[in-house]
Design a protein around this motif. Structure first.
Motif, PDB file in Angstrom:
ATOM      1  N   GLY A 192       0.892  -1.170  -0.033  1.00  0.00           N
ATOM      2  CA  GLY A 192       0.003   0.107  -0.032  1.00  0.00           C
ATOM      3  C   GLY A 192       0.917   1.365   0.036  1.00  0.00           C
ATOM      4  N   LEU A 193       2.063   1.144   0.756  1.00  0.00           N
ATOM      5  CA  LEU A 193       2.859   2.412   0.880  1.00  0.00           C
ATOM      6  C   LEU A 193       3.352   2.822  -0.623  1.00  0.00           C
ATOM      7  CD1 LEU A 193       3.808   4.494   2.588  1.00  0.00           C
ATOM      8  CD2 LEU A 193       5.813   2.835   3.512  1.00  0.00           C
ATOM      9  N   LEU A 194       3.921   1.660  -1.160  1.00  0.00           N
ATOM     10  CA  LEU A 194       4.480   1.957  -2.472  1.00  0.00           C
ATOM     11  C   LEU A 194       3.893   1.982  -3.680  1.00  0.00           C
ATOM     12  CD1 LEU A 194       7.230  -1.180  -2.207  1.00  0.00           C
ATOM     13  CD2 LEU A 194       7.688   1.105  -1.761  1.00  0.00           C
ATOM     14  N   CYS A 195       2.236   1.706  -3.635  1.00  0.00           N
ATOM     15  CA  CYS A 195       1.672   1.872  -4.943  1.00  0.00           C
ATOM     16  C   CYS A 195       0.946   3.182  -4.846  1.00  0.00           C
ATOM     17  CB  CYS A 195       0.800   0.495  -4.827  1.00  0.00           C
ATOM     18  SG  CYS A 195       1.422  -1.068  -5.196  1.00  0.00           S
ATOM     19  N   GLN A 196       0.539   3.472  -3.484  1.00  0.00           N
ATOM     20  CA  GLN A 196      -0.593   4.867  -3.651  1.00  0.00           C
ATOM     21  C   GLN A 196      -0.259   5.931  -4.407  1.00  0.00           C
ATOM     22  OE1 GLN A 196      -2.833   7.354  -0.251  1.00  0.00           O
ATOM     23  NE2 GLN A 196      -2.354   5.260  -0.036  1.00  0.00           N
ATOM     24  N   TRP A 197       1.257   6.247  -4.312  1.00  0.00           N
ATOM     25  CA  TRP A 197       1.486   7.566  -5.030  1.00  0.00           C
ATOM     26  C   TRP A 197       1.715   7.616  -6.414  1.00  0.00           C
ATOM     27  CZ3 TRP A 197       1.884   7.093   0.370  1.00  0.00           C
ATOM     28  CH2 TRP A 197       1.466   7.891   1.216  1.00  0.00           C
ATOM     29  N   PRO A 198       2.508   6.294  -6.993  1.00  0.00           N
ATOM     30  CA  PRO A 198       2.540   6.308  -8.046  1.00  0.00           C
ATOM     31  C   PRO A 198       1.463   6.281  -8.795  1.00  0.00           C
ATOM     32  CG  PRO A 198       4.036   4.857  -7.079  1.00  0.00           C
ATOM     33  CD  PRO A 198       3.129   5.409  -6.105  1.00  0.00           C
ATOM     34  N   LEU A 199       0.576   5.530  -8.399  1.00  0.00           N
ATOM     35  CA  LEU A 199      -0.997   5.459  -8.999  1.00  0.00           C
ATOM     36  C   LEU A 199      -1.739   6.688  -8.863  1.00  0.00           C
ATOM     37  CD1 LEU A 199      -2.170   1.876  -7.544  1.00  0.00           C
ATOM     38  CD2 LEU A 199      -1.328   2.540  -9.867  1.00  0.00           C
ATOM     39  N   GLY A 200      -1.522   7.382  -7.898  1.00  0.00           N
ATOM     40  CA  GLY A 200      -2.099   8.955  -7.754  1.00  0.00           C
ATOM     41  C   GLY A 200      -1.284   9.815  -8.642  1.00  0.00           C
ATOM     42  N   TRP A 201      -0.305   9.863  -8.927  1.00  0.00           N
ATOM     43  CA  TRP A 201       0.560  10.349  -9.909  1.00  0.00           C
ATOM     44  C   TRP A 201       0.062  10.242 -11.254  1.00  0.00           C
ATOM     45  CZ3 TRP A 201       3.550   9.097 -14.209  1.00  0.00           C
ATOM     46  CH2 TRP A 201       4.081   9.993 -14.889  1.00  0.00           C
ATOM     47  N   LEU A 202      -0.222   8.859 -11.631  1.00  0.00           N
ATOM     48  CA  LEU A 202      -0.620   8.549 -13.050  1.00  0.00           C
ATOM     49  C   LEU A 202      -2.225   9.083 -13.068  1.00  0.00           C
ATOM     50  CD1 LEU A 202      -0.223   7.129 -15.732  1.00  0.00           C
ATOM     51  CD2 LEU A 202      -1.100   5.048 -14.459  1.00  0.00           C
ATOM     52  N   SER A 203      -3.019   9.065 -12.137  1.00  0.00           N
ATOM     53  CA  SER A 203      -4.384   9.400 -12.182  1.00  0.00           C
ATOM     54  C   SER A 203      -4.341  10.776 -12.471  1.00  0.00           C
ATOM     55  CB  SER A 203      -5.138   8.912 -11.028  1.00  0.00           C
ATOM     56  OG  SER A 203      -4.795   9.643  -9.833  1.00  0.00           O
ATOM     57  N   ASP A 204      -3.458  11.627 -12.203  1.00  0.00           N
ATOM     58  CA  ASP A 204      -3.596  13.032 -12.409  1.00  0.00           C
ATOM     59  C   ASP A 204      -3.491  13.563 -13.782  1.00  0.00           C
ATOM     60  OD1 ASP A 204      -3.924  13.726  -9.855  1.00  0.00           O
ATOM     61  OD2 ASP A 204      -2.101  14.145  -9.467  1.00  0.00           O
ATOM     62  N   ARG A 205      -2.898  12.501 -14.779  1.00  0.00           N
ATOM     63  CA  ARG A 205      -2.399  12.510 -16.003  1.00  0.00           C
ATOM     64  C   ARG A 205      -3.410  12.096 -17.007  1.00  0.00           C
ATOM     65  NH1 ARG A 205       0.982  13.780 -12.670  1.00  0.00           N
ATOM     66  NH2 ARG A 205       2.932  15.064 -12.950  1.00  0.00           N
ATOM     67  N   ILE A 206      -4.251  10.908 -16.507  1.00  0.00           N
ATOM     68  CA  ILE A 206      -5.040  10.486 -17.453  1.00  0.00           C
ATOM     69  C   ILE A 206      -6.240  10.206 -16.745  1.00  0.00           C
ATOM     70  CG2 ILE A 206      -3.047   8.849 -18.639  1.00  0.00           C
ATOM     71  CD1 ILE A 206      -4.312   6.648 -17.062  1.00  0.00           C
ATOM     72  N   ASP A 207      -7.445   9.742 -17.540  1.00  0.00           N
ATOM     73  CA  ASP A 207      -8.870   9.703 -16.977  1.00  0.00           C
ATOM     74  C   ASP A 207      -8.581   8.575 -15.670  1.00  0.00           C
ATOM     75  OD1 ASP A 207     -11.381   8.896 -16.024  1.00  0.00           O
ATOM     76  OD2 ASP A 207     -11.864   8.656 -18.263  1.00  0.00           O
ATOM     77  N   ARG A 208      -8.915   9.289 -14.553  1.00  0.00           N
ATOM     78  CA  ARG A 208      -8.677   8.496 -13.207  1.00  0.00           C
ATOM     79  C   ARG A 208      -9.182   7.147 -13.147  1.00  0.00           C
ATOM     80  NH1 ARG A 208      -6.725  11.943  -9.246  1.00  0.00           N
ATOM     81  NH2 ARG A 208      -7.844  13.611  -9.988  1.00  0.00           N
ATOM     82  N   ARG A 209     -10.378   7.124 -13.819  1.00  0.00           N
ATOM     83  CA  ARG A 209     -11.214   5.671 -13.835  1.00  0.00           C
ATOM     84  C   ARG A 209     -10.397   4.652 -14.326  1.00  0.00           C
ATOM     85  NH1 ARG A 209     -16.437   7.892 -16.204  1.00  0.00           N
ATOM     86  NH2 ARG A 209     -15.074   9.053 -17.655  1.00  0.00           N
TER      87      ARG A 209
END
Length: 426
Positions: free
Chosen positions: A246-263
């Motif tokens: 959870g610690l390793l995945c949350q922020w990279p996924l969040g960074w990606l979701s700011d750049r493409i459709d979050r869904r």
């Protein structure tokens, strides 16, 4: 600047110590009950009791804090948690375990609400994002460290109960010795369930699914481990891997979701969760199982902050705080029902039914996300909000630390008002 940061450090230290104790109890209780011969569905009832208590606490502890103040409330919740934890190994009968875990869940909501509302008051506006990120990191690390403690103690002894209960008392030291000003009273949660779903169906349903899956993972996976013959140290390692994931995945996924459709990111996290669940059934080695649990925990837990961010994309800034409280309630409803549903399936179809339960549920959610993407277009990039990391299962208070909330969007209590939500936004 130094003084407020020291005060923030004291509150962070207190809630970190609380999380250490909670990390121990999260897997100690299901392991101890399963080893005592209780069926999976009865263990699931005890696991669900903690989530039910947490839900009740989120709804009512704010009023208790108003009546006695933050220091007294924190002290009372910590003392009650300590006493309940110490009573667990001496309790005979399922009803006693259910009542004690119900009380501990209730007190957990109170402890987090006091600490987090204090953090909100003490944190300078320009440091809110950093403090919120630090808070999420220390919570995850503390939960994982508490779980790893069970690799070196005997779960059949009373010692782990004593150590975990002592953590609640130890947390009193930094919190009660701080000389910082008392925070404002926390906002009372008024659920806006219908509005939350209309605002963002994917966000609302995603929070329920995370509760159904992630809380089940934390509370029921230890039961699966015992039934499969894993040692306590191996089970603790698997559960700690979920926190690291959870610690390793949350922020990279969040960074990606700011750049493409979050869904798309939510959909990807859901599909990875399905892969991890199915792969856990066929894992050929313990090392592979650890990696799959890390993937499972990382992706499943990340759906919560991604869902909150997606819901905020469609909300007005002044709605962030009440929306956060409502989404937390939806998570709590899922975490109350998930352990019961999963353990009933395990009793009927065997231990591996846990993974089938997760795969079917999250797979259905992935289909729902695809359907909603066909029904509704992406939010314009200029209107989308920036991702902010969150930890599910604390309290609604971190929403007030959200750096996306501007001063003019905040709601404050004024003399003559009993509840913050009665005051119009400035």
């Amino acid at each position: 600047m130094l003084s407020p940061l020291l005060a923030v450090a004291a509150i962070l230290a207190g809630i970190t110590i609380v999380s250490l104790g909670q990390g121990v109890f999260a897997i100690l209780v299901p392991i101890r009950l399963t080893e005592a011969g209780l069926s999976a569905d009865r263990v699931g009832l005890v696991v669900a009791a903690s989530a039910v208590g947490f839900l009740a606490g989120c709804l009512v502890v704010g009023r208790l804090i108003r009546l006695v103040g933050h220091i007294r409330a924190f002290s009372a919740f910590a003392a009650a948690s300590c006493l309940a934890g110490l009573a667990l190994p001496w309790t005979i009968g399922l009803p006693g375990w259910v009542l004690l875990r119900l009380a501990m869940g209730f007190c957990s909501a109170g402890l987090f609400m006091v600490a987090e509302s204090w953090l909100n008051e003490l944190t300078p506006r320009h440091l809110r994002g950093r403090i919120l990120t630090s808070y999420v990191i220390v919570i995850m690390l503390a939960l994982g460290a508490g779980q790893l403690l069970l690799t070196v103690v005997d779960t059949s002894d009373v010692l782990p109960f004593v150590l975990a209960s002592a953590a609640f008392t130890l947390a009193l030291i930094p919190v009660t010795l701080t000389r910082s000003r008392h925070p404002s009273v926390p906002h009372r949660i008024r659920p806006i369930l219908g509005k939350a779903y209309r605002n963002s169906p994917v966000g609302a349903v995603g929070c329920v699914v995370v509760g159904l899956v992630a809380a089940t993972l934390q509370g029921v996976a230890p039961v699966w481990g015992v039934q499969r013959g894993f040692s306590t140290a191996e089970i603790a390692t698997l559960m700690a891997a979920t926190q690291i994931g959870g610690l390793l995945c949350q922020w990279p996924l969040g960074w990606l979701s700011d750049r493409i459709d979050r869904r798309w990111v939510i959909l990807g996290a859901a599909l990875c969760t399905v892969v991890a669940a199915v792969g856990s059934v066929a894992a050929g080695s313990f090392g592979m199982l650890v990696a799959l649990f890390a993937l499972w925990g990382g992706m499943a837990e990340a759906i919560y902050p991604l869902s909150v961010a997606h819901a905020n994309d469609h909300a007005k800034p002044q709605d962030y705080v009440p929306l956060a409280g409502t989404l937390l309630i939806l998570w709590s409803i899922g975490s109350s029902a998930g352990p019961l549903a999963a353990t009933v399936a395990m009793d009927r179809f065997g231990p591996d039914a846990l993974f089938v339960y997760v795969a079917v549920l999250v797979g259905a959610f992935a289909g729902f996300v695809l359907w909603r993407m066909a029904c509704r277009g992406r939010v314009a990039a200029a209107e989308a909000e920036q991702f902010v990391g969150l930890a599910a299962g604390s309290s609604p208070a971190p929403a007030e630390l959200d750096p996306r909330i501007r001063p003019e969007d905040e709601v404050e209590c004024e003399p003559g008002y009993d509840d913050c939500e009665d005051v119009p936004a400035r």
